[in-house]
Design an enzyme around this catalytic site. Structure first.
Site, PDB file in Angstrom:
ATOM      1  N   ALA A 167      34.466  41.708  36.389  1.00 17.90           N
ATOM      2  CA  ALA A 167      34.576  43.132  36.710  1.00 17.90           C
ATOM      3  C   ALA A 167      33.273  43.833  36.381  1.00 17.90           C
ATOM      4  O   ALA A 167      32.503  43.378  35.542  1.00 17.90           O
ATOM      5  CB  ALA A 167      35.724  43.759  35.925  1.00 17.90           C
ATOM      6  N   LYS A 195      35.002  29.960  26.382  1.00 18.50           N
ATOM      7  CA  LYS A 195      34.521  31.257  26.884  1.00 18.50           C
ATOM      8  C   LYS A 195      33.139  31.570  26.326  1.00 18.50           C
ATOM      9  O   LYS A 195      32.286  32.140  27.027  1.00 18.50           O
ATOM     10  CB  LYS A 195      35.504  32.365  26.512  1.00 18.50           C
ATOM     11  N   ASN A 249      29.789  32.494  28.482  1.00 21.20           N
ATOM     12  CA  ASN A 249      28.944  33.659  28.208  1.00 21.20           C
ATOM     13  C   ASN A 249      27.516  33.246  27.863  1.00 21.20           C
ATOM     14  O   ASN A 249      26.550  33.889  28.281  1.00 21.20           O
ATOM     15  CB  ASN A 249      29.531  34.483  27.062  1.00 21.20           C
ATOM     16  N   ASN A 261      25.578  34.441  31.314  1.00 18.27           N
ATOM     17  CA  ASN A 261      25.021  35.776  31.076  1.00 18.27           C
ATOM     18  C   ASN A 261      23.492  35.805  31.016  1.00 18.27           C
ATOM     19  O   ASN A 261      22.862  36.558  31.753  1.00 18.27           O
ATOM     20  CB  ASN A 261      25.630  36.380  29.809  1.00 18.27           C
ATOM     21  N   ASN A 318      26.630  35.605  39.494  1.00 21.11           N
ATOM     22  CA  ASN A 318      27.035  34.417  38.743  1.00 21.11           C
ATOM     23  C   ASN A 318      26.888  33.108  39.509  1.00 21.11           C
ATOM     24  O   ASN A 318      26.670  32.050  38.919  1.00 21.11           O
ATOM     25  CB  ASN A 318      28.493  34.566  38.285  1.00 21.11           C
ATOM     26  N   SER A 345      27.932  40.878  32.699  1.00 19.85           N
ATOM     27  CA  SER A 345      27.778  42.093  31.888  1.00 19.85           C
ATOM     28  C   SER A 345      26.344  42.225  31.372  1.00 19.85           C
ATOM     29  O   SER A 345      25.811  43.339  31.257  1.00 19.85           O
ATOM     30  CB  SER A 345      28.765  42.074  30.712  1.00 19.85           C
ATOM     31  N   GLU A 381      24.325  42.089  24.776  1.00 22.11           N
ATOM     32  CA  GLU A 381      25.050  41.449  23.680  1.00 22.11           C
ATOM     33  C   GLU A 381      24.414  40.130  23.278  1.00 22.11           C
ATOM     34  O   GLU A 381      25.056  39.289  22.644  1.00 22.11           O
ATOM     35  CB  GLU A 381      26.520  41.247  24.066  1.00 22.11           C
TER      36      GLU A 381
END
Length: 201
Positions: free
Chosen positions: A17, A76, A80, A84, A94, A151, A163
């Protein structure tokens, strides 16, 4: 312990999303959502099942992993840590990690380093996911969310802090703490920090 008798539920998702604007979110990729209770959680089973049913009504899935949720959290983290930074650095969606040979090699290396950290961190009969498990999960997640912008890429493009310190930099630091090394994760973290600094100026 700090959490005491906390009614703790753990969860993770691979749905893709991105925020188009305030109160406007694009659901860009169908994934899965998993929940589970760590052994320290004091949440009773009836309340836990009620929570899962409520979450399932949103149509995003609510798979009960029970105590196996930690296995999914490592997977997960692999997704990431691989998708990411690689997509943020390349400024690609992606699916980039599937079609670019250098990116695919980086995915393998990231997963190998993370699997070594997981293996040294987890005690118990079930064990952590292997590097092969992680790599398979990363590529499956990338395929499911191929058109999504990670993200981290969204943060770079918006001039926000990423992050990265809590993903690849954490893997590198944890590896060092355990007497291991994670040079690929450390390098990705440094490259993202450089790109982040430039984007925030």
């Amino acid at each position: 312990p700090a959490l005491g008798a906390a009614h703790l539920v753990l969860g993770t998702t691979t749905h893709g999303a991105w925020a188009k604007g305030d109160f406007d979110v694009v659901h860009a990729g169908i994934g899965q959502t998993w929940f589970g209770r760590p052994t320290a959680s004091k949440l009773d089973n009836a309340s836990y099942q009620d929570l899962l049913e409520r979450l399932a009504t949103a149509g995003l899935g609510a798979i009960d992993e029970g105590s196996g949720i930690l296995h999914k959290l490592w997977l997960k983290l692999a997704a990431n840590a691989a998708i990411n930074p690689l997509t943020a650095l390349a400024e690609e969606t992606n699916g980039f990690v599937l079609r670019n040979d250098a990116a695919r090699l980086s995915v393998t290396e990231v997963c190998q380093e993370l699997a070594a950290v997981a293996d040294a961190s987890i005690r118990g009969p079930s064990g952590p996911p292997t590097a092969a498990d992680m790599e398979e999960f990363v590529f499956r997640t990338a395929a499911d969310t191929a058109e999504n912008r990670s993200s981290m890429l969204q943060d770079i493009q918006a001039g926000r802090a990423t992050e990265i310190d809590f993903i690849n930099d954490w893997v590198a630091a944890k590896a060092e703490e355990l007497g291991l090394s994670a040079p690929v994760n450390a390098r990705l973290a440094e490259l993202v920090r450089q790109k982040q600094s430039a984007a925030m100026q």
